[in-house]
Design an enzyme around this catalytic site. Structure first.
Site, PDB file in Angstrom:
ATOM      1  N   SER A 141       0.861  -1.192   0.000  1.00 43.96           N
ATOM      2  CA  SER A 141       0.000   0.000   0.000  1.00 43.96           C
ATOM      3  C   SER A 141       0.887   1.228   0.000  1.00 43.96           C
ATOM      4  O   SER A 141       1.994   1.189   0.548  1.00 43.96           O
ATOM      5  CB  SER A 141      -0.862   0.017   1.265  1.00 43.96           C
ATOM      6  OG  SER A 141      -1.423   1.303   1.456  1.00 43.96           O
ATOM      7  N   TYR A 155      -2.091  -0.856  10.159  1.00 47.07           N
ATOM      8  CA  TYR A 155      -2.104  -1.192   8.728  1.00 47.07           C
ATOM      9  C   TYR A 155      -0.788  -0.765   8.080  1.00 47.07           C
ATOM     10  O   TYR A 155      -0.165  -1.539   7.343  1.00 47.07           O
ATOM     11  CB  TYR A 155      -3.289  -0.508   8.060  1.00 47.07           C
ATOM     12  CG  TYR A 155      -3.449  -0.821   6.590  1.00 47.07           C
ATOM     13  CD1 TYR A 155      -3.987  -2.032   6.167  1.00 47.07           C
ATOM     14  CD2 TYR A 155      -3.091   0.106   5.612  1.00 47.07           C
ATOM     15  CE1 TYR A 155      -4.154  -2.316   4.809  1.00 47.07           C
ATOM     16  CE2 TYR A 155      -3.254  -0.173   4.262  1.00 47.07           C
ATOM     17  CZ  TYR A 155      -3.783  -1.380   3.860  1.00 47.07           C
ATOM     18  OH  TYR A 155      -3.945  -1.658   2.525  1.00 47.07           O
TER      19      TYR A 155
HETATM   20  P1  NDP Z   1     -11.217  -6.348  -0.537  1.00 46.87           P
HETATM   21  O1  NDP Z   1     -11.612  -6.211   0.898  1.00 46.87           O
HETATM   22  O2  NDP Z   1     -12.087  -5.807  -1.597  1.00 46.87           O
HETATM   23  O3  NDP Z   1     -10.898  -7.905  -0.846  1.00 46.87           O
HETATM   24  C1  NDP Z   1     -10.059  -8.588   0.040  1.00 46.87           C
HETATM   25  C2  NDP Z   1      -9.722  -9.961  -0.497  1.00 46.87           C
HETATM   26  O4  NDP Z   1      -8.835 -10.585   0.458  1.00 46.87           O
HETATM   27  C3  NDP Z   1     -10.947 -10.859  -0.605  1.00 46.87           C
HETATM   28  O5  NDP Z   1     -10.760 -11.764  -1.668  1.00 46.87           O
HETATM   29  C4  NDP Z   1     -10.938 -11.583   0.739  1.00 46.87           C
HETATM   30  O6  NDP Z   1     -11.529 -12.867   0.716  1.00 46.87           O
HETATM   31  C5  NDP Z   1      -9.454 -11.733   0.984  1.00 46.87           C
HETATM   32  N1  NDP Z   1      -9.181 -11.896   2.408  1.00 46.87           N
HETATM   33  C6  NDP Z   1      -9.496 -11.044   3.423  1.00 46.87           C
HETATM   34  N2  NDP Z   1      -9.132 -11.577   4.605  1.00 46.87           N
HETATM   35  C7  NDP Z   1      -8.577 -12.777   4.306  1.00 46.87           C
HETATM   36  C8  NDP Z   1      -8.006 -13.805   5.085  1.00 46.87           C
HETATM   37  N3  NDP Z   1      -7.951 -13.734   6.416  1.00 46.87           N
HETATM   38  N4  NDP Z   1      -7.530 -14.906   4.458  1.00 46.87           N
HETATM   39  C9  NDP Z   1      -7.595 -15.025   3.109  1.00 46.87           C
HETATM   40  N5  NDP Z   1      -8.129 -14.085   2.315  1.00 46.87           N
HETATM   41  C10 NDP Z   1      -8.614 -12.985   2.922  1.00 46.87           C
HETATM   42  O7  NDP Z   1      -9.763  -5.677  -0.626  1.00 46.87           O
HETATM   43  P2  NDP Z   1      -8.963  -5.009  -1.846  1.00 46.87           P
HETATM   44  O8  NDP Z   1      -9.169  -5.768  -3.076  1.00 46.87           O
HETATM   45  O9  NDP Z   1      -9.215  -3.563  -1.813  1.00 46.87           O
HETATM   46  O10 NDP Z   1      -7.473  -5.221  -1.312  1.00 46.87           O
HETATM   47  C11 NDP Z   1      -6.552  -6.121  -1.895  1.00 46.87           C
HETATM   48  C12 NDP Z   1      -5.162  -5.774  -1.365  1.00 46.87           C
HETATM   49  O11 NDP Z   1      -4.853  -4.434  -1.731  1.00 46.87           O
HETATM   50  C13 NDP Z   1      -5.036  -5.824   0.159  1.00 46.87           C
HETATM   51  O12 NDP Z   1      -3.783  -6.362   0.503  1.00 46.87           O
HETATM   52  C14 NDP Z   1      -5.132  -4.363   0.567  1.00 46.87           C
HETATM   53  O13 NDP Z   1      -4.490  -4.116   1.796  1.00 46.87           O
HETATM   54  C15 NDP Z   1      -4.432  -3.709  -0.593  1.00 46.87           C
HETATM   55  N6  NDP Z   1      -4.749  -2.286  -0.805  1.00 46.87           N
HETATM   56  C16 NDP Z   1      -6.035  -1.856  -1.038  1.00 46.87           C
HETATM   57  C17 NDP Z   1      -6.264  -0.512  -1.305  1.00 46.87           C
HETATM   58  C18 NDP Z   1      -7.612   0.016  -1.637  1.00 46.87           C
HETATM   59  O14 NDP Z   1      -7.779   1.269  -1.705  1.00 46.87           O
HETATM   60  N7  NDP Z   1      -8.608  -0.829  -1.904  1.00 46.87           N
HETATM   61  C19 NDP Z   1      -5.157   0.465  -1.285  1.00 46.87           C
HETATM   62  C20 NDP Z   1      -3.862  -0.099  -1.041  1.00 46.87           C
HETATM   63  C21 NDP Z   1      -3.681  -1.420  -0.812  1.00 46.87           C
HETATM   64  P3  NDP Z   1     -13.075 -13.105   1.197  1.00 46.87           P
HETATM   65  O15 NDP Z   1     -13.919 -12.637   0.028  1.00 46.87           O
HETATM   66  O16 NDP Z   1     -13.194 -14.560   1.405  1.00 46.87           O
HETATM   67  O17 NDP Z   1     -13.285 -12.293   2.425  1.00 46.87           O
END
Ligand code: NDP
Length: 246
Positions: A141, A155
């Site tokens: 991030s 975070y």
């Molecule tokens: P979402 O919350 O939209 O999706 C998260 C994904 O991660 C889902 O597929 C979820 O699975 C999975 N997940 C969450 N917890 C777990 C767990 N304990 N074990 C396995 N899988 C898990 O997030 P984003 O797509 O926005 O984020 C993706 C990445 O990008 C993350 O690492 C986030 O920190 C990073 N990020 C996001 C930003 C943003 O603005 N959106 C900015 C910068 C970084 P399930 O559907 O089963 O819950």
């Protein structure tokens, strides 16, 4: 021919958001794809079904990032069912907001387990399988670099740790021509950070280009890192944040 034919990718957190877009994009570029999820079996299965519709093999695997054995089993299942493993994308992550006074040790342990420890576990599990030219790509991030608002100490810490891990592993795996890189997105329109939330305008105001990225924008950068063109890019941090941190 887009370049990933014959390769196999594993994307953590591929059920929604960026992970789903990354899984779809790597498949569109020719790879067979396994994706993990924690709590969304229907969404994960639907992403896998879409990938199969374009003629690629796909697997949806339940593997909570808190559970090291589950991550190791997901890697083993990918290799067993798809025959090899070339590309790991560490994408799964959680976000939370709380001032330091309210951050508990339990919250620290959970954030680190999902965002940081699981990345270490997945890397350890894939290394024995990755061939020369393999790829490890981790979604960090832009908050790993700058923290422009309060409440995100945990975070930011969980993501900043990935910088050292990535650079160290890039050194370790360089002799095998395996690249290890970080992508640092800024505000990206997903369930985690919807572009129409009450907090979105404040994020847009910090950007040189005042617009959220889409998950597909981030997936494009990941696909490039996975491609042959990026073979000498390693230990690098690629920022895609509409110029928020400049
Ligand atoms: P979402 O919350 O939209 O999706 C998260 C994904 O991660 C889902 O597929 C979820 O699975 C999975 N997940 C969450 N917890 C777990 C767990 N304990 N074990 C396995 N899988 C898990 O997030 P984003 O797509 O926005 O984020 C993706 C990445 O990008 C993350 O690492 C986030 O920190 C990073 N990020 C996001 C930003 C943003 O603005 N959106 C900015 C910068 C970084 P399930 O559907 O089963 O819950």
């Amino acid at each position: 021919m887009s370049g990933l034919q014959g390769k196999v990718a594993l994307v953590t957190g591929g059920s929604r958001g960026m992970g789903a877009a990354i899984a779809r994009r790597l498949a569109a570029d020719g790879a067979d794809v396994a994706l993990t999820y924690a709590r969304s079996p229907e969404k994960a299965t639907s992403v896998a079904a879409d990938i199969q519709k374009i003629g690629r093999r796909a697997l949806a695997i339940q593997a909570d990032n808190r559970d090291a054995a589950a991550i190791e089993a997901a890697v083993a299942k990918t290799v067993e069912e798809l025959g090899r493993l070339d590309i790991l994308v560490n994408n799964a992550g959680i976000f939370s907001v709380a001032p330091i006074e309210d951050v508990t040790l339990e919250a620290y342990d959970e954030m680190m387990a999902i965002n940081t420890r699981a990345v270490f576990v997945a890397i350890k599990a894939v290394v024995p399988h990755l061939p020369e030219g393999g790829r490890i790509i981790t979604i960090s991030s832009n908050l790993a670099e700058q923290v422009p608002f309060a409440g995100v100490s945990l975070y930011a810490a969980s993501k900043a740790a990935l910088t050292g891990l990535t650079k160290g592993v890039a050194r370790d795996l360089g002799p095998k021509r395996i690249t290890v890189n970080l992508v640092q997105p800024g505000s990206t329109d997903t369930d985690m950070n919807p572009a129409d939330s009450d907090h979105a305008d404040a994020q847009r105001e910090r950007m040189a280009i005042q617009s959220y990225s889409t998950p597909q924008d981030v997936a494009g950068l990941v696909a490039w890192l996975a491609s042959e063109e990026a073979r000498f890019v390693t230990g690098a941090t690629l920022v895609i944040d509409s110029g928020a941190n400049i």
